[in-house]
Design an enzyme around this catalytic site. Structure first.
Site, mmCIF file in Angstrom:
data_model
loop_
_atom_site.group_PDB
_atom_site.id
_atom_site.type_symbol
_atom_site.label_atom_id
_atom_site.label_comp_id
_atom_site.label_asym_id
_atom_site.label_seq_id
_atom_site.Cartn_x
_atom_site.Cartn_y
_atom_site.Cartn_z
ATOM 1 N N GLY A 145 -31.736 -7.169 -42.922
ATOM 2 C CA GLY A 145 -31.131 -6.989 -44.045
ATOM 3 C C GLY A 145 -30.404 -5.381 -43.981
ATOM 4 C CB CYS B 279 -27.923 -0.943 -40.111
ATOM 5 S SG CYS B 279 -28.704 -1.874 -38.898
HETATM 6 C C1 LIG Z 1 -28.506 -2.213 -35.415
HETATM 7 C C2 LIG Z 1 -27.395 -2.334 -36.374
HETATM 8 O O1 LIG Z 1 -26.599 -1.401 -36.234
HETATM 9 S S1 LIG Z 1 -26.533 -3.716 -36.806
HETATM 10 C C3 LIG Z 1 -25.365 -3.112 -37.968
HETATM 11 C C4 LIG Z 1 -25.119 -4.454 -38.589
HETATM 12 N N1 LIG Z 1 -24.715 -3.990 -39.982
HETATM 13 C C5 LIG Z 1 -23.283 -4.423 -40.423
HETATM 14 O O2 LIG Z 1 -22.658 -5.151 -39.620
HETATM 15 C C6 LIG Z 1 -23.191 -4.262 -41.762
HETATM 16 C C7 LIG Z 1 -22.936 -5.001 -42.694
HETATM 17 N N2 LIG Z 1 -21.471 -5.487 -42.399
HETATM 18 C C8 LIG Z 1 -20.898 -5.531 -43.507
HETATM 19 O O3 LIG Z 1 -21.144 -5.061 -44.556
HETATM 20 C C9 LIG Z 1 -19.263 -6.209 -43.343
HETATM 21 O O4 LIG Z 1 -19.219 -6.889 -42.311
HETATM 22 C C10 LIG Z 1 -18.394 -4.805 -42.978
HETATM 23 C C11 LIG Z 1 -18.311 -4.052 -44.407
HETATM 24 C C12 LIG Z 1 -18.927 -3.863 -41.897
HETATM 25 C C13 LIG Z 1 -17.002 -5.600 -42.630
HETATM 26 O O5 LIG Z 1 -16.615 -6.263 -43.929
HETATM 27 P P1 LIG Z 1 -15.478 -7.358 -43.619
HETATM 28 O O6 LIG Z 1 -14.610 -7.185 -42.458
HETATM 29 O O7 LIG Z 1 -14.793 -7.767 -44.879
HETATM 30 O O8 LIG Z 1 -16.263 -8.283 -43.150
HETATM 31 P P2 LIG Z 1 -17.539 -9.367 -43.878
HETATM 32 O O9 LIG Z 1 -18.663 -9.308 -42.990
HETATM 33 O O10 LIG Z 1 -17.633 -9.243 -45.219
HETATM 34 O O11 LIG Z 1 -16.803 -10.920 -43.498
HETATM 35 C C14 LIG Z 1 -15.372 -11.208 -43.573
HETATM 36 C C15 LIG Z 1 -15.314 -12.670 -43.549
HETATM 37 O O12 LIG Z 1 -15.579 -13.121 -42.310
HETATM 38 C C16 LIG Z 1 -16.631 -14.176 -42.568
HETATM 39 N N3 LIG Z 1 -17.489 -13.962 -41.396
HETATM 40 C C17 LIG Z 1 -18.430 -12.809 -40.890
HETATM 41 N N4 LIG Z 1 -19.081 -13.178 -39.951
HETATM 42 C C18 LIG Z 1 -18.753 -14.440 -39.592
HETATM 43 C C19 LIG Z 1 -19.212 -15.296 -38.847
HETATM 44 N N5 LIG Z 1 -20.176 -15.183 -37.582
HETATM 45 N N6 LIG Z 1 -18.660 -16.573 -38.554
HETATM 46 C C20 LIG Z 1 -17.824 -16.944 -39.368
HETATM 47 N N7 LIG Z 1 -17.447 -16.202 -40.370
HETATM 48 C C21 LIG Z 1 -17.841 -14.934 -40.402
HETATM 49 C C22 LIG Z 1 -17.404 -13.773 -43.635
HETATM 50 O O13 LIG Z 1 -17.892 -14.937 -44.158
HETATM 51 C C23 LIG Z 1 -15.938 -13.371 -44.651
HETATM 52 O O14 LIG Z 1 -15.499 -14.334 -45.035
HETATM 53 P P3 LIG Z 1 -14.560 -14.566 -46.320
HETATM 54 O O15 LIG Z 1 -13.659 -13.261 -46.346
HETATM 55 O O16 LIG Z 1 -14.134 -15.900 -46.370
HETATM 56 O O17 LIG Z 1 -15.453 -14.153 -47.384
#
Ligand SMILES: CC(=O)SCCNC(=O)CCNC(=O)[C@H](O)C(C)(C)COP(=O)(O)OP(=O)(O)OC[C@H]1O[C@@H](n2cnc3c(N)ncnc32)[C@H](O)[C@@H]1OP(=O)(O)O
Length: 487
Positions: A218, A251
Protein backbone atom coordinates in the site's frame (compact mmCIF):
# COMPACT_ATOMS: atom_id res chain seq x y z
CA UNK A 1 -9.88 -0.44 -32.92
CA UNK A 2 -6.12 -0.03 -32.47
CA UNK A 3 -6.52 -0.16 -28.68
CA UNK A 4 -8.62 -3.30 -28.93
CA UNK A 5 -5.99 -4.92 -31.13
CA UNK A 6 -3.31 -3.98 -28.60
CA UNK A 7 -5.36 -5.48 -25.78
CA UNK A 8 -5.82 -8.72 -27.69
CA UNK A 9 -2.10 -8.96 -28.45
CA UNK A 10 -1.33 -8.28 -24.82
CA UNK A 11 -3.73 -10.98 -23.60
CA UNK A 12 -2.42 -13.50 -26.13
CA UNK A 13 1.15 -12.73 -25.16
CA UNK A 14 0.40 -13.13 -21.46
CA UNK A 15 -1.22 -16.52 -22.01
CA UNK A 16 1.87 -17.74 -23.89
CA UNK A 17 4.23 -16.37 -21.27
CA UNK A 18 2.29 -18.09 -18.48
CA UNK A 19 2.25 -21.40 -20.38
CA UNK A 20 6.03 -21.27 -20.87
CA UNK A 21 6.59 -20.09 -17.30
CA UNK A 22 4.59 -23.03 -16.01
CA UNK A 23 6.67 -25.51 -17.99
CA UNK A 24 9.87 -23.81 -16.88
CA UNK A 25 8.73 -23.89 -13.27
CA UNK A 26 8.18 -27.65 -13.45
CA UNK A 27 11.86 -27.96 -14.44
CA UNK A 28 13.00 -25.59 -11.69
CA UNK A 29 11.06 -27.67 -9.17
CA UNK A 30 13.24 -30.65 -10.06
CA UNK A 31 16.51 -28.81 -9.51
CA UNK A 32 18.84 -29.19 -6.55
CA UNK A 33 19.73 -26.38 -4.14
CA UNK A 34 23.13 -26.08 -5.84
CA UNK A 35 21.60 -25.69 -9.30
CA UNK A 36 19.13 -23.06 -8.07
CA UNK A 37 21.87 -21.19 -6.19
CA UNK A 38 24.04 -21.11 -9.30
CA UNK A 39 21.20 -19.48 -11.28
CA UNK A 40 20.47 -16.99 -8.50
CA UNK A 41 24.12 -15.98 -8.26
CA UNK A 42 24.29 -15.45 -12.03
CA UNK A 43 21.23 -13.14 -11.84
CA UNK A 44 22.72 -11.14 -8.97
CA UNK A 45 26.06 -10.80 -10.74
CA UNK A 46 24.42 -9.66 -13.98
CA UNK A 47 22.25 -7.11 -12.17
CA UNK A 48 25.29 -5.78 -10.38
CA UNK A 49 27.46 -5.68 -13.49
CA UNK A 50 24.85 -3.71 -15.45
CA UNK A 51 23.77 -1.50 -12.54
CA UNK A 52 24.92 1.76 -14.10
CA UNK A 53 23.53 1.21 -17.58
CA UNK A 54 20.15 0.14 -16.16
CA UNK A 55 20.07 3.07 -13.72
CA UNK A 56 20.65 5.57 -16.51
CA UNK A 57 18.03 3.93 -18.72
CA UNK A 58 15.39 3.99 -15.97
CA UNK A 59 16.08 7.62 -15.17
CA UNK A 60 16.04 8.69 -18.80
CA UNK A 61 12.87 6.80 -19.64
CA UNK A 62 10.73 7.71 -16.61
CA UNK A 63 12.16 11.12 -15.74
CA UNK A 64 11.99 9.97 -12.09
CA UNK A 65 14.84 10.14 -9.60
CA UNK A 66 18.60 10.45 -10.00
CA UNK A 67 20.60 7.90 -11.98
CA UNK A 68 23.44 8.13 -9.44
CA UNK A 69 21.07 6.88 -6.70
CA UNK A 70 19.47 4.34 -9.01
CA UNK A 71 22.93 2.77 -9.34
CA UNK A 72 22.94 2.33 -5.56
CA UNK A 73 19.44 0.86 -5.73
CA UNK A 74 20.47 -1.63 -8.43
CA UNK A 75 23.56 -2.56 -6.43
CA UNK A 76 21.38 -3.03 -3.34
CA UNK A 77 18.80 -5.12 -5.24
CA UNK A 78 21.48 -7.41 -6.63
CA UNK A 79 24.33 -7.60 -4.15
CA UNK A 80 22.72 -6.92 -0.75
CA UNK A 81 19.58 -8.90 -1.52
CA UNK A 82 21.70 -11.79 -2.79
CA UNK A 83 23.97 -11.75 0.27
CA UNK A 84 20.93 -11.94 2.55
CA UNK A 85 19.59 -15.07 0.88
CA UNK A 86 22.60 -16.91 -0.48
CA UNK A 87 22.89 -19.41 2.39
CA UNK A 88 19.15 -19.82 2.81
CA UNK A 89 17.90 -23.37 2.30
CA UNK A 90 14.95 -23.22 -0.07
CA UNK A 91 14.92 -26.58 -1.87
CA UNK A 92 13.94 -30.01 -0.59
CA UNK A 93 14.01 -30.88 3.11
CA UNK A 94 14.39 -27.70 5.17
CA UNK A 95 14.26 -29.13 8.68
CA UNK A 96 13.93 -32.46 10.42
CA UNK A 97 12.96 -32.77 14.06
CA UNK A 98 13.77 -36.35 15.06
CA UNK A 99 12.30 -35.98 18.56
CA UNK A 100 8.89 -34.69 17.57
CA UNK A 101 9.06 -36.60 14.28
CA UNK A 102 8.22 -33.72 12.01
CA UNK A 103 9.91 -32.70 8.80
CA UNK A 104 9.56 -29.59 6.67
CA UNK A 105 9.81 -29.65 2.88
CA UNK A 106 10.07 -26.55 0.66
CA UNK A 107 7.35 -26.22 -1.97
CA UNK A 108 7.63 -23.49 -4.60
CA UNK A 109 4.39 -21.58 -5.08
CA UNK A 110 4.62 -21.89 -8.89
CA UNK A 111 4.28 -19.07 -11.38
CA UNK A 112 4.58 -15.63 -9.77
CA UNK A 113 3.21 -12.46 -11.38
CA UNK A 114 5.42 -9.44 -10.69
CA UNK A 115 3.99 -5.94 -11.09
CA UNK A 116 6.77 -3.41 -11.55
CA UNK A 117 6.43 0.30 -10.66
CA UNK A 118 7.82 3.17 -12.70
CA UNK A 119 9.56 4.63 -9.63
CA UNK A 120 12.00 1.74 -9.04
CA UNK A 121 11.75 -0.29 -12.24
CA UNK A 122 15.13 -1.91 -12.78
CA UNK A 123 15.97 -2.56 -9.13
CA UNK A 124 12.52 -4.09 -8.47
CA UNK A 125 12.91 -6.48 -11.42
CA UNK A 126 16.31 -7.70 -10.18
CA UNK A 127 15.01 -8.09 -6.63
CA UNK A 128 11.77 -9.89 -7.53
CA UNK A 129 13.58 -12.25 -9.89
CA UNK A 130 16.06 -13.18 -7.18
CA UNK A 131 13.44 -13.94 -4.53
CA UNK A 132 11.23 -15.84 -6.98
CA UNK A 133 13.98 -18.00 -8.51
CA UNK A 134 15.63 -18.71 -5.15
CA UNK A 135 12.50 -20.62 -4.18
CA UNK A 136 12.17 -22.44 -7.51
CA UNK A 137 9.40 -20.27 -8.90
CA UNK A 138 9.18 -18.75 -12.33
CA UNK A 139 8.12 -15.12 -12.72
CA UNK A 140 6.18 -13.16 -15.33
CA UNK A 141 6.51 -9.39 -15.14
CA UNK A 142 3.90 -6.80 -15.92
CA UNK A 143 5.87 -3.62 -16.49
CA UNK A 144 4.58 -0.13 -15.81
CA UNK A 145 4.10 1.20 -19.36
CA UNK A 146 6.20 4.30 -18.64
CA UNK A 147 9.24 2.19 -17.73
CA UNK A 148 8.81 -0.49 -20.37
CA UNK A 149 12.17 -0.16 -22.15
CA UNK A 150 14.31 -0.25 -19.03
CA UNK A 151 12.30 -3.15 -17.59
CA UNK A 152 12.68 -5.13 -20.84
CA UNK A 153 16.42 -4.47 -20.83
CA UNK A 154 16.77 -5.58 -17.21
CA UNK A 155 14.91 -8.81 -17.92
CA UNK A 156 17.08 -9.40 -21.00
CA UNK A 157 20.33 -8.93 -19.09
CA UNK A 158 19.41 -11.16 -16.15
CA UNK A 159 17.70 -13.75 -18.34
CA UNK A 160 20.80 -14.25 -20.47
CA UNK A 161 22.95 -14.74 -17.39
CA UNK A 162 20.38 -17.05 -15.76
CA UNK A 163 20.09 -19.23 -18.87
CA UNK A 164 23.85 -19.60 -19.07
CA UNK A 165 23.72 -20.85 -15.51
CA UNK A 166 21.13 -23.48 -16.45
CA UNK A 167 17.84 -21.63 -15.97
CA UNK A 168 15.07 -23.07 -18.17
CA UNK A 169 13.67 -20.94 -20.98
CA UNK A 170 10.56 -19.00 -19.97
CA UNK A 171 11.30 -18.92 -16.24
CA UNK A 172 11.89 -15.15 -16.29
CA UNK A 173 9.39 -13.52 -18.62
CA UNK A 174 8.03 -10.06 -19.28
CA UNK A 175 5.06 -8.65 -21.14
CA UNK A 176 6.27 -6.56 -24.06
CA UNK A 177 2.77 -5.18 -24.67
CA UNK A 178 1.59 -4.05 -21.24
CA UNK A 179 -2.06 -3.09 -21.17
CA UNK A 180 -4.49 -3.04 -18.29
CA UNK A 181 -6.39 -5.93 -19.89
CA UNK A 182 -3.19 -7.95 -20.30
CA UNK A 183 -2.18 -7.33 -16.71
CA UNK A 184 -5.68 -8.21 -15.59
CA UNK A 185 -5.40 -11.50 -17.47
CA UNK A 186 -2.04 -12.18 -15.85
CA UNK A 187 -3.40 -11.56 -12.36
CA UNK A 188 -6.54 -13.66 -12.86
CA UNK A 189 -4.99 -16.57 -14.77
CA UNK A 190 -5.58 -19.96 -13.14
CA UNK A 191 -1.91 -20.93 -13.57
CA UNK A 192 -0.61 -17.89 -11.71
CA UNK A 193 -0.11 -18.83 -8.09
CA UNK A 194 0.77 -15.51 -6.48
CA UNK A 195 0.99 -11.82 -7.34
CA UNK A 196 3.78 -9.60 -6.07
CA UNK A 197 2.26 -6.16 -6.56
CA UNK A 198 4.30 -2.99 -6.20
CA UNK A 199 2.98 0.20 -7.74
CA UNK A 200 0.13 2.68 -7.72
CA UNK A 201 -2.80 2.20 -5.34
CA UNK A 202 -5.23 1.26 -8.14
CA UNK A 203 -2.96 -1.50 -9.44
CA UNK A 204 -2.37 -2.92 -5.96
CA UNK A 205 -6.12 -2.91 -5.29
CA UNK A 206 -6.71 -4.67 -8.61
CA UNK A 207 -4.20 -7.34 -7.54
CA UNK A 208 -6.03 -7.89 -4.24
CA UNK A 209 -9.39 -8.22 -5.95
CA UNK A 210 -8.16 -10.56 -8.70
CA UNK A 211 -8.97 -13.70 -6.73
CA UNK A 212 -5.31 -14.81 -6.87
CA UNK A 213 -3.32 -14.67 -3.61
CA UNK A 214 -1.42 -11.37 -3.63
CA UNK A 215 1.30 -9.68 -1.65
CA UNK A 216 0.86 -5.97 -2.25
CA UNK A 217 2.34 -2.78 -0.96
CA UNK A 218 0.00 0.00 0.00
CA UNK A 219 1.07 3.65 -0.03
CA UNK A 220 3.71 4.84 2.38
CA UNK A 221 3.34 8.12 4.26
CA UNK A 222 5.79 7.82 7.10
CA UNK A 223 6.25 10.72 9.50
CA UNK A 224 9.65 11.27 11.16
CA UNK A 225 9.38 12.35 14.78
CA UNK A 226 12.43 14.21 16.11
CA UNK A 227 12.02 13.74 19.84
CA UNK A 228 13.71 16.34 22.05
CA UNK A 229 16.49 14.00 23.27
CA UNK A 230 17.61 13.34 19.66
CA UNK A 231 20.87 14.47 18.14
CA UNK A 232 19.20 17.17 16.04
CA UNK A 233 21.92 17.83 13.40
CA UNK A 234 22.31 14.11 12.75
CA UNK A 235 18.55 13.49 12.65
CA UNK A 236 18.07 16.31 10.16
CA UNK A 237 20.97 15.02 8.05
CA UNK A 238 19.42 11.54 7.94
CA UNK A 239 16.04 12.96 6.92
CA UNK A 240 17.61 15.17 4.23
CA UNK A 241 19.71 12.29 2.86
CA UNK A 242 16.66 10.05 2.83
CA UNK A 243 14.28 12.53 1.24
CA UNK A 244 16.72 13.50 -1.49
CA UNK A 245 17.80 9.91 -2.27
CA UNK A 246 16.58 9.25 -5.83
CA UNK A 247 14.53 12.44 -5.33
CA UNK A 248 12.27 10.70 -2.83
CA UNK A 249 10.92 7.84 -4.96
CA UNK A 250 11.14 5.11 -2.31
CA UNK A 251 7.87 4.58 -0.49
CA UNK A 252 9.56 4.21 2.91
CA UNK A 253 10.89 7.79 2.65
CA UNK A 254 9.77 10.40 5.18
CA UNK A 255 6.70 12.43 4.20
CA UNK A 256 6.47 14.72 7.21
CA UNK A 257 8.51 15.87 10.18
CA UNK A 258 6.97 16.14 13.65
CA UNK A 259 8.70 18.06 16.45
CA UNK A 260 7.90 19.23 19.97
CA UNK A 261 7.44 22.99 20.48
CA UNK A 262 10.48 23.12 22.78
CA UNK A 263 12.85 21.97 20.03
CA UNK A 264 11.15 23.56 17.03
CA UNK A 265 13.58 26.49 16.68
CA UNK A 266 16.64 24.27 16.82
CA UNK A 267 15.20 21.84 14.28
CA UNK A 268 14.11 24.61 11.90
CA UNK A 269 17.55 26.25 12.11
CA UNK A 270 19.23 22.91 11.39
CA UNK A 271 17.02 22.21 8.38
CA UNK A 272 17.82 25.67 7.00
CA UNK A 273 21.52 25.06 7.58
CA UNK A 274 21.38 21.78 5.66
CA UNK A 275 19.46 23.06 2.62
CA UNK A 276 15.83 22.96 3.76
CA UNK A 277 13.63 25.80 2.53
CA UNK A 278 10.49 26.64 4.55
CA UNK A 279 7.74 27.79 2.22
CA UNK A 280 5.64 30.82 3.20
CA UNK A 281 1.88 30.22 3.52
CA UNK A 282 1.37 31.63 0.00
CA UNK A 283 4.17 29.55 -1.49
CA UNK A 284 2.89 26.42 0.23
CA UNK A 285 -0.59 27.02 -1.21
CA UNK A 286 0.91 27.56 -4.66
CA UNK A 287 2.94 24.34 -4.58
CA UNK A 288 0.10 22.46 -2.87
CA UNK A 289 -1.91 22.59 -6.11
CA UNK A 290 0.71 20.41 -7.83
CA UNK A 291 1.02 17.65 -5.26
CA UNK A 292 -2.14 15.71 -6.11
CA UNK A 293 -4.00 15.15 -9.36
CA UNK A 294 -7.67 16.09 -9.69
CA UNK A 295 -8.58 12.45 -8.94
CA UNK A 296 -6.78 12.65 -5.58
CA UNK A 297 -3.76 10.53 -6.57
CA UNK A 298 -0.11 11.56 -6.52
CA UNK A 299 0.87 13.85 -9.38
CA UNK A 300 3.61 12.29 -11.56
CA UNK A 301 4.76 15.83 -12.42
CA UNK A 302 6.41 16.12 -9.01
CA UNK A 303 7.31 12.46 -8.41
CA UNK A 304 11.06 11.86 -8.29
CA UNK A 305 11.82 15.39 -9.45
CA UNK A 306 14.53 17.69 -8.15
CA UNK A 307 13.67 20.69 -6.00
CA UNK A 308 14.66 23.03 -8.83
CA UNK A 309 12.33 21.30 -11.25
CA UNK A 310 9.46 21.42 -8.75
CA UNK A 311 10.08 25.09 -7.93
CA UNK A 312 10.00 25.97 -11.62
CA UNK A 313 6.78 24.00 -12.10
CA UNK A 314 5.07 25.89 -9.26
CA UNK A 315 6.70 29.20 -10.16
CA UNK A 316 8.54 29.54 -6.84
CA UNK A 317 11.72 31.51 -6.23
CA UNK A 318 13.92 29.45 -3.95
CA UNK A 319 17.49 30.01 -2.76
CA UNK A 320 20.28 28.29 -4.68
CA UNK A 321 21.40 25.08 -3.01
CA UNK A 322 17.94 24.19 -1.69
CA UNK A 323 17.61 20.42 -1.27
CA UNK A 324 14.16 19.96 0.28
CA UNK A 325 11.00 22.10 0.48
CA UNK A 326 9.13 22.17 3.81
CA UNK A 327 5.62 23.43 4.52
CA UNK A 328 4.34 24.04 8.05
CA UNK A 329 1.07 22.19 8.48
CA UNK A 330 -1.51 21.79 11.23
CA UNK A 331 -4.09 19.66 9.47
CA UNK A 332 -4.31 16.08 8.23
CA UNK A 333 -6.69 14.77 5.60
CA UNK A 334 -7.29 13.51 2.10
CA UNK A 335 -7.63 17.11 0.88
CA UNK A 336 -4.53 18.31 2.73
CA UNK A 337 -1.81 17.50 0.16
CA UNK A 338 1.14 17.99 2.51
CA UNK A 339 -0.27 15.37 4.90
CA UNK A 340 -0.27 12.79 2.08
CA UNK A 341 2.41 10.64 0.43
CA UNK A 342 4.68 12.79 -1.76
CA UNK A 343 7.41 10.79 -3.53
CA UNK A 344 9.37 14.01 -4.05
CA UNK A 345 11.69 16.22 -1.96
CA UNK A 346 8.75 17.89 -0.18
CA UNK A 347 8.01 17.55 3.56
CA UNK A 348 5.18 18.64 5.82
CA UNK A 349 6.31 20.09 9.16
CA UNK A 350 4.17 19.67 12.30
CA UNK A 351 4.82 21.15 15.76
CA UNK A 352 3.20 19.58 18.84
CA UNK A 353 3.18 20.49 22.56
CA UNK A 354 4.54 17.21 23.90
CA UNK A 355 5.82 13.83 22.75
CA UNK A 356 2.42 12.34 23.56
CA UNK A 357 0.74 14.86 21.24
CA UNK A 358 3.41 14.10 18.61
CA UNK A 359 2.59 10.42 19.01
CA UNK A 360 -1.10 11.09 18.39
CA UNK A 361 -0.25 13.29 15.38
CA UNK A 362 1.83 10.51 13.83
CA UNK A 363 -1.06 8.08 14.30
CA UNK A 364 -3.45 10.56 12.70
CA UNK A 365 -1.13 11.04 9.71
CA UNK A 366 -0.72 7.28 9.22
CA UNK A 367 -4.42 6.60 9.57
CA UNK A 368 -4.99 9.26 6.92
CA UNK A 369 -2.68 7.41 4.52
CA UNK A 370 0.11 4.88 4.85
CA UNK A 371 -1.21 2.73 7.70
CA UNK A 372 0.87 -0.42 8.05
CA UNK A 373 3.90 0.92 6.22
CA UNK A 374 6.85 2.65 7.92
CA UNK A 375 7.72 5.53 10.23
CA UNK A 376 10.86 6.90 11.86
CA UNK A 377 11.67 8.19 15.32
CA UNK A 378 14.87 10.03 16.24
CA UNK A 379 15.39 9.76 19.98
CA UNK A 380 17.87 8.79 22.67
CA UNK A 381 15.01 8.03 25.07
CA UNK A 382 14.44 4.26 25.03
CA UNK A 383 11.20 4.53 26.96
CA UNK A 384 9.63 6.85 24.38
CA UNK A 385 10.83 4.58 21.56
CA UNK A 386 9.11 1.66 23.30
CA UNK A 387 5.88 3.62 23.72
CA UNK A 388 5.99 4.52 20.04
CA UNK A 389 6.59 0.89 19.09
CA UNK A 390 3.54 -0.19 21.06
CA UNK A 391 1.12 2.27 19.55
CA UNK A 392 1.94 3.04 15.92
CA UNK A 393 0.02 1.48 13.03
CA UNK A 394 3.19 0.59 11.11
CA UNK A 395 5.08 -2.58 10.21
CA UNK A 396 8.48 -0.90 10.53
CA UNK A 397 9.33 1.61 13.25
CA UNK A 398 12.81 2.81 12.37
CA UNK A 399 14.98 4.39 15.06
CA UNK A 400 17.80 6.87 14.43
CA UNK A 401 18.17 6.05 10.74
CA UNK A 402 16.86 7.15 7.37
CA UNK A 403 13.36 6.08 6.32
CA UNK A 404 14.37 5.23 2.78
CA UNK A 405 17.47 3.17 3.45
CA UNK A 406 16.38 1.89 6.85
CA UNK A 407 13.00 0.62 5.62
CA UNK A 408 14.45 -1.43 2.77
CA UNK A 409 17.08 -2.92 5.07
CA UNK A 410 20.11 -1.14 3.60
CA UNK A 411 21.11 0.61 6.86
CA UNK A 412 19.24 -1.60 9.34
CA UNK A 413 19.10 -5.32 10.04
CA UNK A 414 15.70 -5.59 8.38
CA UNK A 415 15.53 -8.09 5.52
CA UNK A 416 16.86 -6.34 2.38
CA UNK A 417 13.81 -5.87 0.13
CA UNK A 418 12.14 -3.52 -2.32
CA UNK A 419 8.64 -4.73 -1.52
CA UNK A 420 7.59 -3.89 2.00
CA UNK A 421 4.53 -5.62 3.45
CA UNK A 422 2.02 -3.36 5.17
CA UNK A 423 0.21 -5.91 7.34
CA UNK A 424 -3.54 -6.34 7.71
CA UNK A 425 -4.06 -2.68 8.61
CA UNK A 426 -2.52 -1.75 5.25
CA UNK A 427 -4.55 -4.33 3.35
CA UNK A 428 -1.59 -6.66 2.97
CA UNK A 429 -1.31 -10.33 3.84
CA UNK A 430 2.05 -9.81 5.57
CA UNK A 431 4.01 -7.16 7.45
CA UNK A 432 7.37 -8.61 6.35
CA UNK A 433 10.00 -7.15 4.12
CA UNK A 434 9.30 -9.64 1.34
CA UNK A 435 11.95 -12.33 0.99
CA UNK A 436 12.16 -15.82 -0.54
CA UNK A 437 10.44 -17.10 2.59
CA UNK A 438 7.24 -15.36 1.49
CA UNK A 439 7.38 -17.13 -1.87
CA UNK A 440 7.40 -20.74 -0.81
CA UNK A 441 5.00 -22.98 0.97
CA UNK A 442 6.11 -25.49 3.55
CA UNK A 443 4.88 -29.05 3.42
CA UNK A 444 5.03 -30.52 6.93
CA UNK A 445 5.56 -34.24 7.15
CA UNK A 446 4.27 -35.26 10.55
CA UNK A 447 4.61 -38.81 11.96
CA UNK A 448 2.04 -40.11 14.38
CA UNK A 449 3.19 -39.91 18.00
CA UNK A 450 0.04 -41.09 19.81
CA UNK A 451 -2.93 -43.37 19.30
CA UNK A 452 -6.55 -42.65 20.09
CA UNK A 453 -6.26 -44.58 23.39
CA UNK A 454 -3.50 -42.19 24.49
CA UNK A 455 -5.89 -39.31 24.09
CA UNK A 456 -8.69 -41.09 25.92
CA UNK A 457 -6.35 -41.80 28.85
CA UNK A 458 -6.02 -38.12 29.51
CA UNK A 459 -9.75 -37.76 30.09
CA UNK A 460 -11.21 -38.37 33.61
CA UNK A 461 -11.18 -42.10 34.24
CA UNK A 462 -13.85 -42.76 36.81
CA UNK A 463 -17.09 -41.17 37.66
CA UNK A 464 -16.03 -40.04 41.15
CA UNK A 465 -13.07 -38.13 39.68
CA UNK A 466 -15.38 -35.72 37.83
CA UNK A 467 -15.64 -33.13 40.55
CA UNK A 468 -17.05 -29.69 40.95
CA UNK A 469 -14.04 -27.33 41.33
CA UNK A 470 -16.09 -25.31 43.80
CA UNK A 471 -16.40 -28.32 46.07
CA UNK A 472 -13.23 -28.10 48.20
CA UNK A 473 -14.11 -31.08 50.38
CA UNK A 474 -14.55 -33.35 47.41
CA UNK A 475 -11.21 -32.11 45.96
CA UNK A 476 -9.30 -32.78 49.23
CA UNK A 477 -10.84 -36.27 49.54
CA UNK A 478 -9.77 -37.11 46.02
CA UNK A 479 -6.15 -35.95 46.62
CA UNK A 480 -5.95 -37.92 49.90
CA UNK A 481 -7.29 -41.03 48.11
CA UNK A 482 -4.62 -40.71 45.42
CA UNK A 483 -1.80 -40.23 47.94
CA UNK A 484 -2.91 -43.30 49.91
CA UNK A 485 -3.15 -45.34 46.73
CA UNK A 486 0.42 -44.43 45.81
CA UNK A 487 1.88 -45.31 49.29
C1 LIG B 1 9.93 -0.09 -1.94
C2 LIG B 1 9.34 0.95 -2.84
O1 LIG B 1 9.79 2.01 -2.84
S1 LIG B 1 8.11 0.63 -3.93
C3 LIG B 1 7.44 2.17 -4.38
C4 LIG B 1 6.33 1.95 -5.27
N1 LIG B 1 5.43 3.00 -5.11
C5 LIG B 1 5.00 3.64 -6.17
O2 LIG B 1 5.31 3.35 -7.29
C6 LIG B 1 4.13 4.75 -5.84
C7 LIG B 1 2.85 4.63 -6.41
N2 LIG B 1 2.86 5.03 -7.78
C8 LIG B 1 2.09 6.00 -8.23
O3 LIG B 1 1.38 6.63 -7.48
C9 LIG B 1 2.13 6.29 -9.69
O4 LIG B 1 2.55 5.14 -10.39
C10 LIG B 1 3.03 7.46 -10.05
C11 LIG B 1 2.46 8.72 -9.43
C12 LIG B 1 4.45 7.22 -9.55
C13 LIG B 1 3.09 7.61 -11.56
O5 LIG B 1 1.82 7.90 -12.06
P1 LIG B 1 1.45 7.59 -13.59
O6 LIG B 1 2.62 7.76 -14.46
O7 LIG B 1 0.23 8.32 -13.96
O8 LIG B 1 1.23 6.10 -13.54
P2 LIG B 1 0.04 5.25 -12.97
O9 LIG B 1 0.67 4.29 -12.06
O10 LIG B 1 -1.07 6.05 -12.45
O11 LIG B 1 -0.36 4.49 -14.30
C14 LIG B 1 -0.48 5.06 -15.60
C15 LIG B 1 -1.28 4.12 -16.44
O12 LIG B 1 -0.54 2.91 -16.59
C16 LIG B 1 -1.30 1.82 -16.18
N3 LIG B 1 -0.44 0.81 -15.58
C17 LIG B 1 0.32 0.95 -14.48
N4 LIG B 1 0.96 -0.20 -14.22
C18 LIG B 1 0.58 -1.06 -15.18
C19 LIG B 1 0.88 -2.39 -15.46
N5 LIG B 1 1.69 -3.10 -14.68
N6 LIG B 1 0.33 -2.98 -16.54
C20 LIG B 1 -0.51 -2.29 -17.33
N7 LIG B 1 -0.87 -1.03 -17.12
C21 LIG B 1 -0.32 -0.41 -16.05
C22 LIG B 1 -2.25 2.39 -15.16
O13 LIG B 1 -3.36 1.57 -14.98
C23 LIG B 1 -2.59 3.72 -15.79
O14 LIG B 1 -3.53 3.55 -16.80
P3 LIG B 1 -4.63 4.69 -17.09
O15 LIG B 1 -3.85 5.92 -17.43
O16 LIG B 1 -5.41 4.13 -18.21
O17 LIG B 1 -5.41 4.83 -15.82
Amino acid sequence: MEALDKDLRSIQEVRNLIKNAKEAQAKLAEMSQEQIDKIVKAIADAGYEHREKLAKMANEETGFGRWQDKIIKNAFASKQVYESMKDMKTVGVLKEDKVNKIMEVAVPVGVVAGLIPSTNPTSTVIYKTLIALKTGNSIVFSPHPNALKSILETVKVINEAAKQAGCPDGAIAVMTVPTIQGTDQLMKHKDVALILATGGTAMVKAAYSSGTPAIGVGPGNGPAFIEKSANIPLSVKRIMDSKTFDNGTICASEQSVVVEACSKDAVVAEFKKQGGYFLSTEEAAQLGKFIMRANGTMNPQIVGKSVDHIAKLANLQIPAGTRVLLAEETRVGHNVPYSREKLAPILAFYTEDSWEAACERCIEILNGEGAGHTMVIHSENEEIVRQFALKKPVSRLLVNTSGTLGGIGATTALVPALTLGCGAVGGSSTSDNISPLNLMNIRRVAYGLKELEDLVEQAPQTKEEVIDPANAEQLINMIVKRILAEM
